[in-house]
Design a protein around this motif. Structure first.
Motif, short mmCIF file in Angstrom:
data_model
loop_
_atom_site.label_atom_id
_atom_site.label_comp_id
_atom_site.label_asym_id
_atom_site.label_seq_id
_atom_site.Cartn_x
_atom_site.Cartn_y
_atom_site.Cartn_z
N ASN A 120 0.98 -1.22 0.00
CA ASN A 120 -0.01 -0.09 0.00
C ASN A 120 1.00 1.15 0.09
OD1 ASN A 120 -2.28 1.58 0.06
ND2 ASN A 120 -2.56 1.46 2.36
N LEU A 121 1.80 1.47 -1.14
CA LEU A 121 2.44 2.59 -1.19
C LEU A 121 1.89 3.81 -1.06
CD1 LEU A 121 5.43 3.57 -1.32
CD2 LEU A 121 5.42 3.03 -3.64
N LYS A 122 0.81 3.79 -1.90
CA LYS A 122 0.04 5.06 -2.07
C LYS A 122 -0.66 5.34 -0.70
CE LYS A 122 -1.31 4.76 -6.74
NZ LYS A 122 -2.30 4.64 -7.78
N GLY A 123 -1.06 4.53 0.23
CA GLY A 123 -1.30 4.87 1.40
C GLY A 123 -0.44 5.61 2.42
N PHE A 124 0.90 4.84 2.30
CA PHE A 124 2.08 5.36 3.04
C PHE A 124 2.36 6.87 2.76
CE2 PHE A 124 6.53 6.25 3.31
CZ PHE A 124 6.63 6.05 4.74
N LEU A 125 2.50 7.17 1.45
CA LEU A 125 2.78 8.43 0.93
C LEU A 125 1.69 9.32 1.45
CD1 LEU A 125 3.94 7.35 -2.58
CD2 LEU A 125 5.26 7.89 -0.64
N ARG A 126 0.29 9.16 1.34
CA ARG A 126 -0.72 9.85 1.67
C ARG A 126 -0.49 10.23 3.19
NH1 ARG A 126 -4.28 7.28 -0.33
NH2 ARG A 126 -4.98 5.95 1.44
N TRP A 127 -0.36 9.20 4.01
CA TRP A 127 -0.15 9.25 5.35
C TRP A 127 1.11 10.17 5.75
CZ3 TRP A 127 4.27 8.06 8.37
CH2 TRP A 127 4.13 8.41 9.76
N LEU A 128 2.21 9.93 5.21
CA LEU A 128 3.40 10.77 5.21
C LEU A 128 3.00 12.16 4.84
CD1 LEU A 128 6.42 10.84 5.85
CD2 LEU A 128 6.91 10.47 3.31
N ASP A 129 2.65 12.47 3.88
CA ASP A 129 1.99 13.88 3.38
C ASP A 129 1.28 14.67 4.42
OD1 ASP A 129 2.25 16.10 1.61
OD2 ASP A 129 0.14 15.60 1.16
N GLU A 130 0.13 13.95 5.07
CA GLU A 130 -0.56 14.26 6.21
C GLU A 130 0.09 14.45 7.48
OE1 GLU A 130 -3.78 11.46 5.86
OE2 GLU A 130 -4.71 12.22 4.20
N SER A 131 1.01 13.70 7.63
CA SER A 131 1.79 13.82 8.77
C SER A 131 2.81 15.00 8.99
CB SER A 131 2.23 12.54 9.30
OG SER A 131 1.09 11.65 9.28
N GLN A 132 3.15 15.59 8.04
CA GLN A 132 4.26 16.32 7.90
C GLN A 132 4.47 17.33 9.09
OE1 GLN A 132 7.00 16.63 5.41
NE2 GLN A 132 6.19 14.67 5.20
N GLY A 133 3.28 18.02 9.43
CA GLY A 133 3.30 19.08 10.62
C GLY A 133 3.80 18.26 12.02
#
Length: 308
Positions: A130-143
């Protein structure tokens, strides 16, 4: 200093003095420089032996739990190797190398990314499926990963110019995506390492060379990232890899150390050959020599431990 280390130090100093008689080595004409370099070699060997030492001990499962303060990705990798979970072990080494160990924050950044900030861990299986899911989580967790919650999560010294970004070139997202492509394209970690060893007829140095060249496909992993990753793959027992040279091309600190030791004006290949000759004479592998010469050039006349 322990008696064993004191004896080793004296042997290294004698070896350096003997080498300097036969080879032009202006950087160690001073006794203080010899003592400083010898001390760095002892320190580097001890640091590198540490991984071998922990592999001989019982490792707590909490070392693998990113929700525990005891989490340690290197110990976790050794734990996984002992259980035959090569994909997870190598994934932990990749994350540990990418984020690095910060002198104050320790493994906090690796821990919180791998641990999904308290959620279900981003294991190898989870990310590769689920690479897309990881990248989405990473983007949302930047703060939060950037410290909005008051917790510092900084990259290690070797990785201090790396980005956490999920989308920018050479950011964490790009590194993970390209790493996944590299490994899965070979059929997984075991196939990746086995393939290199087969092509190299079982030679650990040639296999290291093979993988070092091919790992250029992984974003943000330049000379030092590839060197650190592959040497740790070897030290944790994931695959029998060992650097055959100090890989000075593209280096900063190690190359400056070689220039200081052997004098300016030589080609990089000459410095590499001299470092290999010195390492062979002293009986130390190229990871020890690369690490020690890099730290020595920071303080050539007085030993200072560098662990950042």
């Amino acid at each position: 200093m322990r008696n064993k280390d004191a004896h080793t130090l004296e042997l290294i100093k004698q070896g350096l003095e003997s080498f300097a008689v036969r080879r032009d080595a202006p950087g160690i004409e001073d006794d203080a420089a010899i003592d400083s370099l010898a001390s760095q070699i002892v320190e580097s060997q001890r640091r590198i032996n540490f991984v071998t030492t922990i592999s001989e001990r019982t490792i707590s499962p909490l070392r693998c739990d990113p929700h525990s303060a005891m989490f340690d990705p290197i110990r976790a990798a050794v734990y996984m190797v002992q259980r035959g979970e090569i994909d997870e072990a190598a994934w932990l080494v990749f994350l540990a190398t990418h984020f690095g160990h910060h002198v104050k924050d320790k493994w906090r950044l690796t821990r919180d990314v791998y641990g999904c900030l308290g959620g279900e861990p981003w294991s190898w299986q989870a990310v590769s499926s689920n690479l897309k899911g990881f990248l989405r989580w990473l983007d949302e967790s930047q703060g939060i990963l950037g410290g909005d919650d008051g917790v510092k999560r900084r990259f290690g010294n070797h990785r201090k110019y790396t980005s956490r970004s999920a989308t920018k070139p050479n950011g964490t997202g790009h590194a993970v995506t390209s790493y996944m492509g590299w490994v899965l394209g070979a059929g997984g970690h075991q196939a990746l390492f086995d393939g290199a060893l087969q092509r190299s007829f079982g030679d650990s140095g040639l296999a290291f060379d093979d993988l070092y060249a091919k790992m250029g496909a992984v974003a943000s992993f330049g000379r030092i990232g590839r060197f650190d990753y592959l040497t740790m793959i070897g030290k944790t027992g994931i695959a029998p890899l060992s650097p055959p040279s100090p890989y000075l091309k593209g280096a900063t600190g190690p190359l400056q150390g070689a220039k200081l030791l052997f004098g300016e004006g030589k080609k990089t290949g000459v410095y590499e050959a001299l470092m290999m000759e010195l390492g062979n004479e002293l009986g130390y592998n190229m990871q020890v020599m690369e690490d020690s010469i890099c730290n020595w050039q920071k303080s050539p006349l007085a030993f200072k431990p560098f662990r950042g």
